[in-house]
Write a protein that holds these residues in place. Structure first.
Motif, mmCIF file in Angstrom:
data_model
loop_
_atom_site.group_PDB
_atom_site.id
_atom_site.type_symbol
_atom_site.label_atom_id
_atom_site.label_comp_id
_atom_site.label_asym_id
_atom_site.label_seq_id
_atom_site.Cartn_x
_atom_site.Cartn_y
_atom_site.Cartn_z
ATOM 1 N N LYS A 59 0.832 -1.203 0.000
ATOM 2 C CA LYS A 59 0.000 0.000 0.000
ATOM 3 C C LYS A 59 0.872 1.260 0.000
ATOM 4 O O LYS A 59 0.781 2.103 0.883
ATOM 5 C CB LYS A 59 -0.970 0.043 1.182
ATOM 6 C CG LYS A 59 -2.016 1.145 0.999
ATOM 7 C CD LYS A 59 -3.078 1.133 2.068
ATOM 8 C CE LYS A 59 -4.207 2.103 1.819
ATOM 9 N NZ LYS A 59 -4.113 3.124 0.795
ATOM 10 N N SER A 80 -7.781 9.350 -8.519
ATOM 11 C CA SER A 80 -7.127 8.052 -8.315
ATOM 12 C C SER A 80 -5.775 7.983 -9.007
ATOM 13 O O SER A 80 -5.663 8.334 -10.176
ATOM 14 C CB SER A 80 -8.003 6.938 -8.895
ATOM 15 O OG SER A 80 -9.219 6.827 -8.209
ATOM 16 N N TRP A 87 -2.520 3.031 -7.893
ATOM 17 C CA TRP A 87 -2.885 2.156 -6.772
ATOM 18 C C TRP A 87 -4.396 2.142 -6.579
ATOM 19 O O TRP A 87 -5.032 1.083 -6.537
ATOM 20 C CB TRP A 87 -2.187 2.640 -5.491
ATOM 21 C CG TRP A 87 -2.179 1.616 -4.385
ATOM 22 C CD1 TRP A 87 -1.178 0.748 -4.077
ATOM 23 C CD2 TRP A 87 -3.251 1.354 -3.460
ATOM 24 N NE1 TRP A 87 -1.555 -0.045 -3.021
ATOM 25 C CE2 TRP A 87 -2.819 0.308 -2.616
ATOM 26 C CE3 TRP A 87 -4.521 1.881 -3.254
ATOM 27 C CZ2 TRP A 87 -3.594 -0.210 -1.589
ATOM 28 C CZ3 TRP A 87 -5.314 1.362 -2.230
ATOM 29 C CH2 TRP A 87 -4.848 0.323 -1.410
ATOM 30 N N ALA A 88 -4.989 3.330 -6.487
ATOM 31 C CA ALA A 88 -6.429 3.424 -6.241
ATOM 32 C C ALA A 88 -7.233 2.959 -7.456
ATOM 33 O O ALA A 88 -8.297 2.346 -7.301
ATOM 34 C CB ALA A 88 -6.797 4.853 -5.861
ATOM 35 N N TYR A 142 -7.126 -0.788 -7.311
ATOM 36 C CA TYR A 142 -7.983 -1.260 -6.210
ATOM 37 C C TYR A 142 -9.448 -1.245 -6.639
ATOM 38 O O TYR A 142 -10.184 -2.219 -6.467
ATOM 39 C CB TYR A 142 -7.779 -0.380 -4.973
ATOM 40 C CG TYR A 142 -8.785 -0.662 -3.874
ATOM 41 C CD1 TYR A 142 -8.625 -1.752 -3.021
ATOM 42 C CD2 TYR A 142 -9.920 0.141 -3.721
ATOM 43 C CE1 TYR A 142 -9.569 -2.044 -2.040
ATOM 44 C CE2 TYR A 142 -10.864 -0.135 -2.744
ATOM 45 C CZ TYR A 142 -10.683 -1.227 -1.897
ATOM 46 O OH TYR A 142 -11.626 -1.501 -0.936
ATOM 47 N N THR A 143 -9.868 -0.128 -7.247
ATOM 48 C CA THR A 143 -11.269 0.032 -7.647
ATOM 49 C C THR A 143 -11.641 -0.985 -8.727
ATOM 50 O O THR A 143 -12.691 -1.639 -8.651
ATOM 51 C CB THR A 143 -11.497 1.462 -8.183
ATOM 52 O OG1 THR A 143 -10.942 2.382 -7.254
ATOM 53 C CG2 THR A 143 -12.966 1.752 -8.371
ATOM 54 N N PHE A 175 -4.151 -7.297 -6.053
ATOM 55 C CA PHE A 175 -5.343 -7.079 -5.217
ATOM 56 C C PHE A 175 -6.280 -8.284 -5.257
ATOM 57 O O PHE A 175 -6.926 -8.617 -4.279
ATOM 58 C CB PHE A 175 -6.101 -5.826 -5.662
ATOM 59 C CG PHE A 175 -5.442 -4.551 -5.229
ATOM 60 C CD1 PHE A 175 -5.219 -4.295 -3.880
ATOM 61 C CD2 PHE A 175 -5.037 -3.606 -6.153
ATOM 62 C CE1 PHE A 175 -4.604 -3.120 -3.473
ATOM 63 C CE2 PHE A 175 -4.420 -2.438 -5.758
ATOM 64 C CZ PHE A 175 -4.206 -2.193 -4.407
ATOM 65 N N GLU A 224 -13.810 0.022 0.091
ATOM 66 C CA GLU A 224 -13.575 0.799 1.314
ATOM 67 C C GLU A 224 -13.246 2.226 0.924
ATOM 68 O O GLU A 224 -12.351 2.461 0.109
ATOM 69 C CB GLU A 224 -12.387 0.226 2.090
ATOM 70 C CG GLU A 224 -12.655 -1.127 2.685
ATOM 71 C CD GLU A 224 -11.365 -1.767 3.173
ATOM 72 O OE1 GLU A 224 -10.439 -1.009 3.526
ATOM 73 O OE2 GLU A 224 -11.291 -3.005 3.169
ATOM 74 N N GLU A 274 -11.649 4.641 2.283
ATOM 75 C CA GLU A 274 -10.315 5.227 2.460
ATOM 76 C C GLU A 274 -9.313 4.719 1.418
ATOM 77 O O GLU A 274 -8.201 5.220 1.334
ATOM 78 C CB GLU A 274 -9.796 5.029 3.892
ATOM 79 C CG GLU A 274 -9.480 3.591 4.270
ATOM 80 C CD GLU A 274 -10.688 2.896 4.896
ATOM 81 O OE1 GLU A 274 -11.823 3.366 4.689
ATOM 82 O OE2 GLU A 274 -10.476 1.869 5.575
ATOM 83 N N SER A 275 -9.716 3.719 0.631
ATOM 84 C CA SER A 275 -8.820 3.232 -0.425
ATOM 85 C C SER A 275 -9.163 3.811 -1.788
ATOM 86 O O SER A 275 -8.574 3.433 -2.790
ATOM 87 C CB SER A 275 -8.883 1.713 -0.502
ATOM 88 O OG SER A 275 -8.462 1.147 0.720
ATOM 89 N N GLY A 318 -7.188 7.375 -1.276
ATOM 90 C CA GLY A 318 -6.559 6.075 -1.405
ATOM 91 C C GLY A 318 -5.302 6.092 -2.266
ATOM 92 O O GLY A 318 -4.695 5.060 -2.497
ATOM 93 N N SER A 319 -4.920 7.262 -2.746
ATOM 94 C CA SER A 319 -3.785 7.344 -3.665
ATOM 95 C C SER A 319 -2.500 7.746 -2.958
ATOM 96 O O SER A 319 -2.398 8.865 -2.471
ATOM 97 C CB SER A 319 -4.076 8.372 -4.772
ATOM 98 O OG SER A 319 -5.159 7.940 -5.544
#
Ligand SMILES: Cc1cc2nc3c(=O)[nH]c(=O)nc-3n(C[C@H](O)[C@H](O)[C@H](O)COP(=O)(O)OP(=O)(O)OC[C@H]3O[C@@H](n4cnc5c(N)ncnc54)[C@H](O)[C@@H]3O)c2cc1C
Ligand SMILES: Nc1ncnc2c1ncn2[C@@H]1O[C@H](COP(=O)(O)O)[C@@H](O)[C@H]1O
Lengths: 395, 260
Positions: free
Chosen positions: A179, B92, B95-96, B99-100, B134, B211, B213-214, B219-220
């Motif tokens: 992360k 985003s 990473w974000a 995740y999405t 992920f 989530e 916060e991600s 979340g980035s």
């Protein structure tokens, strides 16, 4: 942080829409509105004549930084031979470490202890070496698992890897798992002295624009670095450092490499290792022009490069292409013949020590970056140059 | 076989230019297109479907107008499409974004996920491998050929700097593809009709159980600090005189620098 538009101030002039590289601003009821495409690059802030666009900090911006110290570089190897980019990473890694008052370590999966020693001579203070057969050949899951575990255990503040097929494939998995942020294909790295953040600079939009990226709140800060852009450190035969043996006991893999097939033409390797490159563009007009470049390259012991235009025309194979979508090269001498100097070409060769441009158009942008510019017809200049070089060399 | 193709709508960077005075992009009249690598991913999805049966679903995360990209994919032959759009996704980074997309893929369900090697606006090539992490599934990047596929395994060729690797993977798997893989087909007339009528599924943060916060900016981990025009060094020396004189002074300069 967020970018907002003050609707009362917005005059609806649409200049922000033009300025946005991410197509993130739309007009709604004659007022500008920022959409979810926004990447917070701030380009719109300065163009708004009404000062109607502003940024707001949010409380959640002030996240705690993770801990960590030390700069790590991932030293890539293929069939036991360490890739050149690893030594370049040690060069820039050491510079960054010096600025931060810390040490530079290398991580090596596969290869022998002798190769690990090589990394120390190139400037590593420490090498984490896993000689396990499980990681001798590149495989994403074991590599990502092992590197993540090491980072979690030793907590470096910066991790760099080569922007090679290997680095760009497995390093994103590491960043996802930890992360933390990862910036792809950087061409320049600096330290922001005040905040001790790594400033990661990279081209975007096909090289039309440069972006400076930060990873302010999480650690480590991770980046892949374009090969052939950073200078190697100094090689010190008597350099000292420690080697820490690492075990690969917990790794698993759901992919298996069945076969490794080498397909390299000598040229493509040659190009990136070459001391001198003679490169041709659309101005060569085809095979006849390239034949002249061949002769010049022969006289100089140089390799042949090309612009995308020449490759697209089918005059020379893709493996010779220099630039954003081709190879990045950094020879001592780069001779650009009949190449206009589009930014996508320039990003691939601007770190050459000496750039010689031969072009019949005195306004060609290639002259802006040329160490020596010759305005003229390459069909006249190149054969003359070849002849005189042969004379000078006595051949 | 449930196949998902992740596609992104991008400005055609071949047409983007920069205004050196204001340091901003000139995007006047620059068209939006499906990321070229992703059209190869769509084609790969369609070819796999032709072989194994199943469905091809295209997914994109972006603003409402990204729907056009999805309709174009349907006109090529995709069976369905989902648009991930939500204010919470704004800002985003890779990473974000990954995740999405991973959350959406989990929600829809997939055995094979196809991505382009990279998106031509950001050129990061990170989203694909990050999605795989992920989802906790394997991935193979730079796929230039699919040699074999069964219900549980796939064998592909991965393009490397010095040739290629033949890689076998279990399913589910994520592949990122390069242009050498195939030639994307053109939309058919039937496809165009289907695209017009297709209902595009819209998914927000709550639908995919993400989530907060991600997501998006929060979340980035990375931020764009600023953008600027590429700097070019200016230490040029134009050689003067006739062609012959220029060549001679060049040789003198090079000899002086001990380059010859
Ligand atoms: C996303 C993207 C990625 C790209 N990636 C790359 C890349 O990796 N590498 C790359 O090179 N390009 C790349 N390009 C293309 C790039 O924008 C240019 O189109 C290309 O570099 C132009 O090639 P050129 O200079 O050979 O041709 P031109 O721009 O047509 O220039 C030809 C030059 O030759 C000169 N000339 C003509 N005749 C003569 C003569 N007889 N003697 C001397 N001079 C002569 C002309 O004055 C002119 O300056 C990319 C573009 C995009 C959009
Ligand atoms: N917003 C997005 N929506 C859907 N797919 C995406 C998105 N961003 C990236 N991708 C996928 O990830 C690949 C790599 O993108 P990138 O990491 O941005 O270079 C693309 O070719 C797409 O397949």
């Amino acid at each position: 942080m967020f970018i907002k538009v003050n609707r009362d101030k917005c005059s609806g002039c649409e200049s922000c829409i033009q300025s946005c590289p991410f197509d993130a601003i739309v007009m709604q009821d004659d007022k500008a509105e920022i959409t979810e495409n926004c990447q917070l690059c701030r380009a719109c802030l300065s163009v708004c004549p009404e000062g109607a666009i502003y940024e707001i900090e949010e409380a959640s911006d002030k996240k705690e930084k993770g801990q960590g110290s030390g700069v790590w570089i991932y030293a890539e190897q293929r069939e036991g031979v360490i890739a050149g980019v690893s030594f370049e990473l040690l060069g820039i890694g050491k510079k960054l470490a010096d600025k931060l008052g810390t040490e530079v370590s290398a991580v090596l999966f596969g290869a022998t202890e002798e190769e690990a020693q090589e990394l120390i001579k190139w400037g590593a203070d420490r090498v984490y070496h896993c000689a396990d057969a499980l990681v001798s050949a590149f495989n994403d899951e074991p590599y990502a698992g092992l590197l993540s575990d090491l980072i979690e255990r030793y907590k470096p503040e910066i991790v760099l890897a080569g922007a090679t097929p290997i680095g760009r494939s497995f390093i994103p998995r590491v960043a996802a798992r930890l992360k933390t942020g990862l910036t792809a294909d950087c061409t320049s790295l600096e330290i922001d002295e005040a905040a001790k953040n790594l400033i990661q600079i990279r081209p975007a939009f096909g090289g039309n624009i440069m972006a400076a990226i930060l990873c302010p709140h999480t650690r480590p800060q991770m980046a892949t670095v374009r090969p052939r852009v950073m200078k190697r450190g100094v090689y010190d035969e008597s350099g000292l450092g420690e080697i820490i043996a690492v075990k690969a006991d917990k790794v698993r893999s759901r992919t298996k490499v069945l076969e490794i097939v080498k397909e390299v033409s000598d040229i493509s390797v040659n190009l990136q290792e070459a001391n001198i490159i003679v490169a041709g563009g659309r101005g060569t007009g085809g095979e006849k022009g390239f034949k002249l470049l061949h002769e010049l390259a022969g006289a100089l012991g140089a390799s042949l490069g090309a612009s995308r235009a020449a490759v697209d025309e089918g005059w020379i194979p893709y493996s010779h292409q220099v630039g954003q979508t081709g190879k990045t090269v950094g020879p001592k001498i780069y001779i650009a013949c009949g190449i206009s100097g589009a930014v996508q070409h320039i990003v691939g060769m601007q770190s050459s020590d000496i750039i010689i441009a031969i072009n019949k158009n005195p306004e060609a942008p290639i002259f802006n970056i040329a160490t020596y510019g010759i305005v003229g017809d390459l069909f006249e200049i190149v054969p003359m140059l070849t002849r005189k070089i042969k004379e000078a060399k006595g051949i | 076989m449930r196949i998902i193709v992740c596609i992104k709508q991008v400005p055609d960077t071949a047409e983007v230019r920069i205004n050196p005075e204001t340091n901003t992009l000139i995007r006047d009249g620059v068209p939006s297109i499906i990321n070229p690598y992703d059209t190869h991913a769509i084609e790969a999805g369609l070819q796999i479907r032709e072989k194994t049966g199943g469905t091809v679903t295209v997914v994109t995360m972006g603003p409402p107008q990204a729907e056009n990209a999805l309709r174009e994919a349907i006109s090529m032959g995709a069976d369905g499409a989902a648009l991930l759009t939500d204010r919470a996704f704004a800002g985003s980074d890779t990473w974000a974004t990954a995740y999405t997309l991973a959350k959406a893929i989990e929600h829809i369900g997939a055995d094979i996920i196809l991505c382009g090697k990279q998106a031509i606006d950001g050129d990061t090539a990170q989203v694909g491998p990050e999605i795989a992490e992920f989802l906790d599934i394997p991935h193979v990047a730079y796929v230039r050929k699919i040699d074999d596929i069964t219900d549980s395994t796939i064998v592909v060729q991965r393009l490397m700097d010095d040739g290629y690797d033949v890689v076998e993977s279990s399913l589910p798997v994520l592949l990122t593809v390069v242009r050498e893989l195939n030639v994307p087909r053109l939309p058919s007339l039937k496809g165009k009709m289907a695209a017009k009528k297709a209902v595009i599924r819209r998914l927000g943060a709550a639908d995919i159980k993400a989530e907060e916060e991600s997501l998006g900016l929060n979340g980035s981990p990375t931020q764009v600090r600023n953008i600027f025009a590429p700097k070019v060094k200016k230490d040029r020396k134009m050689l003067e005189g006739t062609a012959e004189e220029q060549v001679e002074s060049l040789i003198r300069e090079l000899a002086g620098l001990k380059c010859l």
